[in-house]
Design an enzyme around this catalytic site. Structure first.
Site, PDB file in Angstrom:
ATOM      1  N   GLU A   7      -5.635  -7.969  -1.297  1.00 33.87           N
ATOM      2  CA  GLU A   7      -6.346  -7.875  -0.013  1.00 33.87           C
ATOM      3  C   GLU A   7      -7.797  -7.531  -0.300  1.00 33.87           C
ATOM      4  OE1 GLU A   7      -4.870  -5.511   3.288  1.00 33.87           O
ATOM      5  OE2 GLU A   7      -2.799  -5.849   2.635  1.00 33.87           O
ATOM      6  N   GLU A   9       0.822  -1.220   0.000  1.00 27.41           N
ATOM      7  CA  GLU A   9       0.000   0.000   0.000  1.00 27.41           C
ATOM      8  C   GLU A   9       0.852   1.265   0.000  1.00 27.41           C
ATOM      9  OE1 GLU A   9      -2.781  -0.515   3.262  1.00 27.41           O
ATOM     10  OE2 GLU A   9      -4.118  -1.628   1.958  1.00 27.41           O
TER      11      GLU A   9
HETATM   12  C1  BG6 Z   1      -4.694  -2.880   4.797  1.00 25.77           C
HETATM   13  C2  BG6 Z   1      -3.358  -3.323   5.323  1.00 25.77           C
HETATM   14  O1  BG6 Z   1      -4.712  -1.496   4.761  1.00 25.77           O
HETATM   15  O2  BG6 Z   1      -5.833  -3.152   5.519  1.00 25.77           O
HETATM   16  C3  BG6 Z   1      -3.429  -4.488   6.278  1.00 25.77           C
HETATM   17  O3  BG6 Z   1      -2.452  -3.651   4.289  1.00 25.77           O
HETATM   18  C4  BG6 Z   1      -4.600  -4.263   7.219  1.00 25.77           C
HETATM   19  O4  BG6 Z   1      -2.193  -4.589   6.931  1.00 25.77           O
HETATM   20  C5  BG6 Z   1      -5.874  -4.255   6.390  1.00 25.77           C
HETATM   21  O5  BG6 Z   1      -4.680  -5.193   8.254  1.00 25.77           O
HETATM   22  C6  BG6 Z   1      -7.154  -4.165   7.175  1.00 25.77           C
HETATM   23  O6  BG6 Z   1      -7.126  -3.032   7.996  1.00 25.77           O
HETATM   24  P1  BG6 Z   1      -7.337  -3.138   9.566  1.00 25.77           P
HETATM   25  O7  BG6 Z   1      -7.096  -1.785  10.068  1.00 25.77           O
HETATM   26  O8  BG6 Z   1      -8.726  -3.601   9.766  1.00 25.77           O
HETATM   27  O9  BG6 Z   1      -6.336  -4.123  10.048  1.00 25.77           O
END
Ligand code: BG6
Length: 483
Positions: free
Chosen positions: A381, A180
């Site tokens: 993701e 990211e």
């Molecule tokens: C992404 C990141 O922004 O979102 C992850 O790459 C992160 O590391 C994921 O865990 C989900 O966000 P959060 O804040 O719910 O963990």
């Protein structure tokens, strides 16, 4: 649905994690502290505190034990294999390999750990997708160098990357230089992406900002990425590198042209600029004007631009959790998101953490990206953070997670039918882990449950959720059976 083209043969079905959120063992076998190790647990309501001096007597730091993948990797990888994973996205904990970050020689015990992880993945025929940097800069570089704002960190990163390429190149083909990378276009990225803290910052969600430093750090990461790509391809021409963008899909809240223009500007700045630099090797035309108009100054040399041109990535990967609306109107209802929130979309529902759920937006986004870049794409993701309940018999009925994933996979299938070259899907997360934004374990994303709560209670045993069995069927049918 039958007439619709399915997922291609060899599609990379899998899941993702990051070292700092899953491994634990924060000070074991010579590992140094990293940025995440200095982040205190928060909750939905309480922001995460950042402490430069780590004080476990006073505060609870969830990354220190996390899901303890470090001691459970065999069991965890066996479970991923049981689900039928073709690909596992993981990151390498920089401070496990270079505990301080500026040493000449790596820590052999840290390297040996990932040897074992890759051997295990290889045993099951699971392709690793390695994120080189996922918020794991050694903490020492914050005080020694002011993080990524200091160009020396480029050299330390390249030393780290070279070790990874040479040591793990026999197992790894797919690399993501930075997770990211576009997070540094917002103040939220200062700490865990940039590795610096401005005086006055106490909490992760309310960081004091210095845009000059932030953009310098982002530029240094672009240069580091391009140089890593160039170096990696010399070591092995088979290596494939990808950008990884936190894609915040934005829509105008209204059809007022002012809202439409604002949305375009937001999309350019947050989503497109970083990917343009990494995929096309050039800053987009509007970047310099944006810097001028906003009085942003940082060092960039003609040699840097040459380096960027010489090190473009091969594929585009991104995280996709939500979409937001943009408007010039004041006082509209707001929603949250991982790097930024926005105006509420009346057509969408949101998660318990107020992230809007927008599967159709994924098809729209895939088409937008492919139209712009024409390179293979991976969704690296995507997932639902939710509270899970363990029944008396130990089962976990996470139908809400299945619904979320099913609806997004359906839209990926439609995007493939539109002609998009989508090659992989590694939802977040393979296994329960620590949330970045809140530090909670109970904001769960995994197919695999980990018995640990927000305060660190639990015996860390693993359990298969309903989504585990569902995803197993999805993979076995190459996405045809989403029932
Ligand atoms: C992404 C990141 O922004 O979102 C992850 O790459 C992160 O590391 C994921 O865990 C989900 O966000 P959060 O804040 O719910 O963990």
């Amino acid at each position: 649905m039958d007439a619709i083209k399915g997922f291609p043969e060899g599609f990379f079905w899998g899941g993702a994690t990051a070292a700092n959120q899953v491994e634990g063992a924060w000070d074991v076998d010579g590992k140094g502290a990293n940025l995440a190790d200095a982040m205190v647990a928060g909750t939905h309501e309480t922001p995460r505190r950042i402490t430069l001096d780590i004080d476990p007597e006073k505060y609870y730091y969830p990354s220190h034990v996390a899901s303890d993948f470090y001691h459970h990797y065999k069991e965890d990888i066996a479970l991923l294999a049981e689900m039928g994973f073709k690909m596992y996205r993981l990151s390498i904990n920089w401070a496990r390999i270079f505990p301080l970050g500026d040493e000449e020689e790596p820590n052999e015990a840290g390297l040996a750990f990932y040897d074992k992880v890759f051997e295990e993945l290889n045993r099951y025929g699971i392709e690793p997708l390695v994120t080189i940097y996922h918020n794991e800069m050694p903490l020492h570089l914050v005080s020694a160098c002011d993080g990524w704002a200091d160009r020396r960190v480029i050299e330390y990163y390249l030393r780290f990357a070279k070790v990874l390429f040479e040591r793990y190149g026999k197992y790894v083909t797919y690399w993501i230089p930075f997770n990211e990378i576009n997070c540094l276009t917002t103040p939220t990225g200062n700490w865990n992406h940039g590795g610096f803290l401005h005086p006055g910052t106490e909490f992760f969600t309310a960081q004091v900002d210095d845009p000059n430093k932030r953009w310098a750090a982002l530029h240094n990461q672009f240069v580091a990425s391009a140089r890593a790509v160039k170096m990696g391809k010399k070591i092995s021409p088979n290596f494939k590198f990808g950008t990884m963008i936190c894609h915040i899909t934005v829509y105008p809240l209204t059809c007022n042209p002012d809202d439409v223009l604002l949305t375009q500007q937001e999309d350019q700045l947050r989503n497109c600029l970083s990917a343009d630099v990494q995929v096309k090797g050039i800053y987009p035309y509007y970047a310099e004007r944006y810097f001028e108009r906003n009085g942003i100054e940082f060092m960039r040399t003609p040699e840097d631009f040459e380096v960027l041109r010489e090190g473009p990535v091969d594929f585009y990967s991104f995280s996709y959790y939500m979409s937001n609306c943009v408007t010039g109107q004041k006082d509209t209802a707001q929603v949250s998101g991982n790097i930024m929130g926005g105006a509420k979309n009346p057509y969408l529902k949101a998660t318990d953490w107020n992230w809007q759920i927008d599967p159709v937006g994924l098809r729209y986004t895939l088409n937008k990206i492919y139209d712009r870049y024409s390179v293979p794409i991976m969704v690296t993701e995507n997932g639902l953070g939710a509270f899970d309940t363990v029944e008396e018999d130990g089962s976990i009925h996470d139908s809400y997670r299945i619904d979320y994933l099913r609806e997004h996979i359906e839209q990926m299938r439609l995007a493939i039918d539109d002609g998009v070259d989508l090659i992989g899907y590694t939802p977040w997360s393979a296994i329960d882990l620590v949330s970045v934004s809140t530090g909670e374990m109970e904001k769960r994303y995994g197919f695999i449950y980990v018995d640990r709560d927000n305060a660190g209670n639990g015996d860390l045993h693993r359990a298969r959720k309903d989504s585990f069995y569902w995803y197993q069927r999805v993979i076995a049918s190459n996405g045809a059976d989403l029932g």
